[in-house]
Design a protein around this motif. Structure first.
Motif, PDB file in Angstrom:
ATOM      1  N   HIS A  90       2.750 -10.384  -4.226  1.00 41.04           N
ATOM      2  CA  HIS A  90       3.623  -9.677  -5.157  1.00 41.04           C
ATOM      3  C   HIS A  90       2.919  -8.439  -5.713  1.00 41.04           C
ATOM      4  O   HIS A  90       1.717  -8.460  -5.987  1.00 41.04           O
ATOM      5  N   GLY A  91       3.690  -7.377  -5.877  1.00 41.29           N
ATOM      6  CA  GLY A  91       3.153  -6.157  -6.481  1.00 41.29           C
ATOM      7  C   GLY A  91       2.128  -5.443  -5.636  1.00 41.29           C
ATOM      8  O   GLY A  91       1.351  -4.632  -6.154  1.00 41.29           O
ATOM      9  N   CYS A  92       2.133  -5.690  -4.330  1.00 40.17           N
ATOM     10  CA  CYS A  92       1.056  -5.132  -3.497  1.00 40.17           C
ATOM     11  C   CYS A  92       1.255  -3.651  -3.180  1.00 40.17           C
ATOM     12  O   CYS A  92       0.393  -3.044  -2.544  1.00 40.17           O
ATOM     13  N   HIS A  93       2.367  -3.039  -3.625  1.00 37.50           N
ATOM     14  CA  HIS A  93       2.465  -1.573  -3.508  1.00 37.50           C
ATOM     15  C   HIS A  93       1.440  -0.901  -4.417  1.00 37.50           C
ATOM     16  O   HIS A  93       1.114   0.280  -4.213  1.00 37.50           O
ATOM     17  N   ASN A  94       0.929  -1.662  -5.397  1.00 33.43           N
ATOM     18  CA  ASN A  94      -0.110  -1.120  -6.282  1.00 33.43           C
ATOM     19  C   ASN A  94      -1.500  -1.254  -5.689  1.00 33.43           C
ATOM     20  O   ASN A  94      -2.464  -0.726  -6.255  1.00 33.43           O
ATOM     21  N   ASN A  95      -1.612  -1.979  -4.565  1.00 28.12           N
ATOM     22  CA  ASN A  95      -2.917  -2.207  -3.937  1.00 28.12           C
ATOM     23  C   ASN A  95      -3.008  -1.626  -2.539  1.00 28.12           C
ATOM     24  O   ASN A  95      -3.987  -1.855  -1.841  1.00 28.12           O
ATOM     25  N   SER A  96      -1.976  -0.893  -2.113  1.00 27.41           N
ATOM     26  CA  SER A  96      -1.933  -0.402  -0.741  1.00 27.41           C
ATOM     27  C   SER A  96      -1.282   0.972  -0.691  1.00 27.41           C
ATOM     28  O   SER A  96      -0.158   1.152  -1.181  1.00 27.41           O
ATOM     29  N   GLU A  97      -1.960   1.915  -0.076  1.00 27.24           N
ATOM     30  CA  GLU A  97      -1.424   3.272   0.041  1.00 27.24           C
ATOM     31  C   GLU A  97      -0.165   3.306   0.892  1.00 27.24           C
ATOM     32  O   GLU A  97       0.803   4.006   0.568  1.00 27.24           O
ATOM     33  N   ILE A  98      -0.149   2.528   1.977  1.00 26.87           N
ATOM     34  CA  ILE A  98       1.016   2.566   2.864  1.00 26.87           C
ATOM     35  C   ILE A  98       2.248   1.983   2.176  1.00 26.87           C
ATOM     36  O   ILE A  98       3.372   2.469   2.331  1.00 26.87           O
ATOM     37  N   PHE A  99       2.064   0.960   1.341  1.00 17.73           N
ATOM     38  CA  PHE A  99       3.213   0.374   0.643  1.00 17.73           C
ATOM     39  C   PHE A  99       3.654   1.238  -0.529  1.00 17.73           C
ATOM     40  O   PHE A  99       4.843   1.278  -0.864  1.00 17.73           O
ATOM     41  N   ASP A 100       2.718   1.947  -1.124  1.00 20.28           N
ATOM     42  CA  ASP A 100       3.075   2.899  -2.174  1.00 20.28           C
ATOM     43  C   ASP A 100       3.929   4.019  -1.589  1.00 20.28           C
ATOM     44  O   ASP A 100       4.847   4.527  -2.242  1.00 20.28           O
ATOM     45  N   SER A 101       3.641   4.396  -0.340  1.00 21.54           N
ATOM     46  CA  SER A 101       4.456   5.408   0.338  1.00 21.54           C
ATOM     47  C   SER A 101       5.800   4.837   0.765  1.00 21.54           C
ATOM     48  O   SER A 101       6.829   5.519   0.705  1.00 21.54           O
ATOM     49  N   LEU A 102       5.787   3.572   1.182  1.00 21.45           N
ATOM     50  CA  LEU A 102       7.007   2.963   1.698  1.00 21.45           C
ATOM     51  C   LEU A 102       8.123   2.947   0.662  1.00 21.45           C
ATOM     52  O   LEU A 102       9.288   3.184   1.000  1.00 21.45           O
ATOM     53  N   ILE A 103       7.808   2.691  -0.599  1.00 19.48           N
ATOM     54  CA  ILE A 103       8.855   2.612  -1.618  1.00 19.48           C
ATOM     55  C   ILE A 103       9.534   3.957  -1.833  1.00 19.48           C
ATOM     56  O   ILE A 103      10.644   4.018  -2.372  1.00 19.48           O
ATOM     57  N   ARG A 104       8.893   5.043  -1.394  1.00 19.66           N
ATOM     58  CA  ARG A 104       9.463   6.390  -1.515  1.00 19.66           C
ATOM     59  C   ARG A 104       9.990   6.919  -0.187  1.00 19.66           C
ATOM     60  O   ARG A 104      10.306   8.101  -0.074  1.00 19.66           O
ATOM     61  N   HIS A 105      10.042   6.049   0.817  1.00 13.85           N
ATOM     62  CA  HIS A 105      10.529   6.471   2.129  1.00 13.85           C
ATOM     63  C   HIS A 105      11.961   6.981   1.975  1.00 13.85           C
ATOM     64  O   HIS A 105      12.822   6.277   1.420  1.00 13.85           O
ATOM     65  N   PRO A 106      12.257   8.199   2.443  1.00 14.57           N
ATOM     66  CA  PRO A 106      13.588   8.776   2.222  1.00 14.57           C
ATOM     67  C   PRO A 106      14.736   7.905   2.699  1.00 14.57           C
ATOM     68  O   PRO A 106      15.771   7.808   2.030  1.00 14.57           O
ATOM     69  N   SER A 107      14.584   7.246   3.854  1.00 18.29           N
ATOM     70  CA  SER A 107      15.673   6.425   4.387  1.00 18.29           C
ATOM     71  C   SER A 107      15.980   5.237   3.478  1.00 18.29           C
ATOM     72  O   SER A 107      17.138   4.851   3.313  1.00 18.29           O
ATOM     73  N   LEU A 108      14.956   4.657   2.880  1.00 18.18           N
ATOM     74  CA  LEU A 108      15.156   3.508   1.996  1.00 18.18           C
ATOM     75  C   LEU A 108      15.613   3.951   0.613  1.00 18.18           C
ATOM     76  O   LEU A 108      16.601   3.432   0.065  1.00 18.18           O
ATOM     77  N   LEU A 109      14.896   4.911   0.057  1.00 19.67           N
ATOM     78  CA  LEU A 109      15.151   5.325  -1.317  1.00 19.67           C
ATOM     79  C   LEU A 109      16.511   6.005  -1.459  1.00 19.67           C
ATOM     80  O   LEU A 109      17.280   5.693  -2.390  1.00 19.67           O
ATOM     81  N   ALA A 110      16.834   6.917  -0.562  1.00 18.61           N
ATOM     82  CA  ALA A 110      18.117   7.620  -0.649  1.00 18.61           C
ATOM     83  C   ALA A 110      19.278   6.646  -0.490  1.00 18.61           C
ATOM     84  O   ALA A 110      20.300   6.763  -1.185  1.00 18.61           O
ATOM     85  N   SER A 111      19.129   5.678   0.408  1.00 13.85           N
ATOM     86  CA  SER A 111      20.186   4.683   0.599  1.00 13.85           C
ATOM     87  C   SER A 111      20.365   3.833  -0.650  1.00 13.85           C
ATOM     88  O   SER A 111      21.499   3.543  -1.063  1.00 13.85           O
ATOM     89  N   ALA A 112      19.257   3.446  -1.277  1.00 16.90           N
ATOM     90  CA  ALA A 112      19.334   2.638  -2.504  1.00 16.90           C
ATOM     91  C   ALA A 112      20.025   3.404  -3.619  1.00 16.90           C
ATOM     92  O   ALA A 112      20.879   2.861  -4.327  1.00 16.90           O
ATOM     93  N   CYS A 113      19.676   4.665  -3.773  1.00 17.25           N
ATOM     94  CA  CYS A 113      20.301   5.489  -4.811  1.00 17.25           C
ATOM     95  C   CYS A 113      21.797   5.626  -4.570  1.00 17.25           C
ATOM     96  O   CYS A 113      22.604   5.573  -5.516  1.00 17.25           O
ATOM     97  N   GLU A 114      22.173   5.766  -3.306  1.00 17.03           N
ATOM     98  CA  GLU A 114      23.595   5.922  -2.989  1.00 17.03           C
ATOM     99  C   GLU A 114      24.356   4.618  -3.230  1.00 17.03           C
ATOM    100  O   GLU A 114      25.460   4.619  -3.778  1.00 17.03           O
ATOM    101  N   MET A 115      23.756   3.511  -2.855  1.00 19.92           N
ATOM    102  CA  MET A 115      24.420   2.224  -3.039  1.00 19.92           C
ATOM    103  C   MET A 115      24.565   1.862  -4.517  1.00 19.92           C
ATOM    104  O   MET A 115      25.561   1.264  -4.925  1.00 19.92           O
ATOM    105  N   LEU A 116      23.555   2.218  -5.317  1.00 15.16           N
ATOM    106  CA  LEU A 116      23.588   1.897  -6.739  1.00 15.16           C
ATOM    107  C   LEU A 116      24.176   3.031  -7.579  1.00 15.16           C
ATOM    108  O   LEU A 116      24.357   2.883  -8.783  1.00 15.16           O
TER     109      LEU A 116
END
Length: 268
Positions: A59-85
């Motif tokens: 849990h919370g491993c985006h705070n311990n990993s550079e690749i996961f910190d980048s993943l949460i800002r991935h345009p395909s994921l983030l833009a879709s989430a913003c549109e859905m919500l």
């Protein structure tokens, strides 16, 4: 990737949207390597199975990993989430559920929002889960089961609360004995009306699912691991009240900064 109006409409009806092979083999390999590295570290948010040796979740491993910190800002994921919500979002939770070969335990039938309401004071289920398949998900290795359309009603009043057999602490929110699970009779009635689906596909596939969608998964007795990364985006208009003592930061982020998509090279 840009989601279409038809995909959004289907998501609103079923509570699910499956995108096969969004991430490349190389990107998946980098994420797998990060999970393997974090699994060996004694870090907060590292949860073990009942055998006290098999890693169940990180849990919370985006705070311990550079690749996961980048993943949460991935345009395909983030833009879709913003549109859905229909709003800007922040990271509410980030976890990797590792259903290990031969020993990955059950996740009982439940809705996520009951935990976030009861434990954190989240005002409404205006949050979205995004699951990234880190392994092929097939009929053998404990795929997630969903009851399509079940997000359209709240079943919180049917949830299992403070049972004498379940400790009243945050560990009961992440163990095989979930604090708020749904009984067999409720599941039987729901599936009689709506059925069950189990999205399957290759590593790198992505599954969006609603925070009130009823889901669970069986133990993994196969020789194939089933590692599933799950990002939970929450609307910035839906910040929890955190009545009482908040759960640990690795379970529930208290950084409500709206996320901005990365530009250019995202993961590797």
């Amino acid at each position: 990737m840009e989601i279409t109006k038809e995909q959004i409409e289907d998501y609103r009806e079923t509570g699910l949207l499956f995108i096969p092979e969004l991430f490349s083999t190389k990107e998946v390999a980098e994420m797998q390597a990060a999970v393997e590295d974090l699994s060996k570290q004694d870090i907060p948010g590292r949860i073990l199975e009942k055998d006290k040796k098999t890693v169940r979740a990180l849990h919370g491993c985006h705070n311990n990993s550079e690749i996961f910190d980048s993943l949460i800002r991935h345009p395909s994921l983030l833009a879709s989430a913003c549109e859905m919500l229909n709003s800007d979002v922040y990271i509410y939770q980030f976890k990797v559920n590792l259903k290990a070969a031969f020993s990955g335990d059950v996740w009982p039938w439940h809705q996520d929002y009951v935990f976030w309401d009861e434990e954190d004071g989240m005002p409404s289920p205006k949050a979205l889960n995004v699951a990234v398949f880190l392994d092929e998900c097939n009929e053998f290795n404990g795929p997630m089961y969903f009851i399509p359309g079940s997000h359209q009603q709240s079943l919180i009043h049917l949830g299992q609360k403070d049972s004498s057999e379940i400790p009243n602490n945050w560990e009961s929110n992440v163990s095989a004995a979930l604090k708020y699970s749904l009984d067999n009779n409720t599941i039987a009635k729901l599936t009689h009306k709506k059925g069950i689906v189990a999205p399957k596909g290759p590593a790198g596939s992505v599954l969006f699912f609603h925070s009130n969608l009823v889901h669970g998964s069986a133990p993994n007795i196969s020789p194939y691991p089933r590692r599933l990364l799950i990002i939970t985006y929450n609307s910035i208009n839906n910040i929890p009240s955190f009545k009482g003592k908040p759960r640990p930061e690795f379970l529930v982020s208290r950084d409500h900064t709206p996320l901005k998509p990365l530009r250019g090279k995202v993961l590797i």
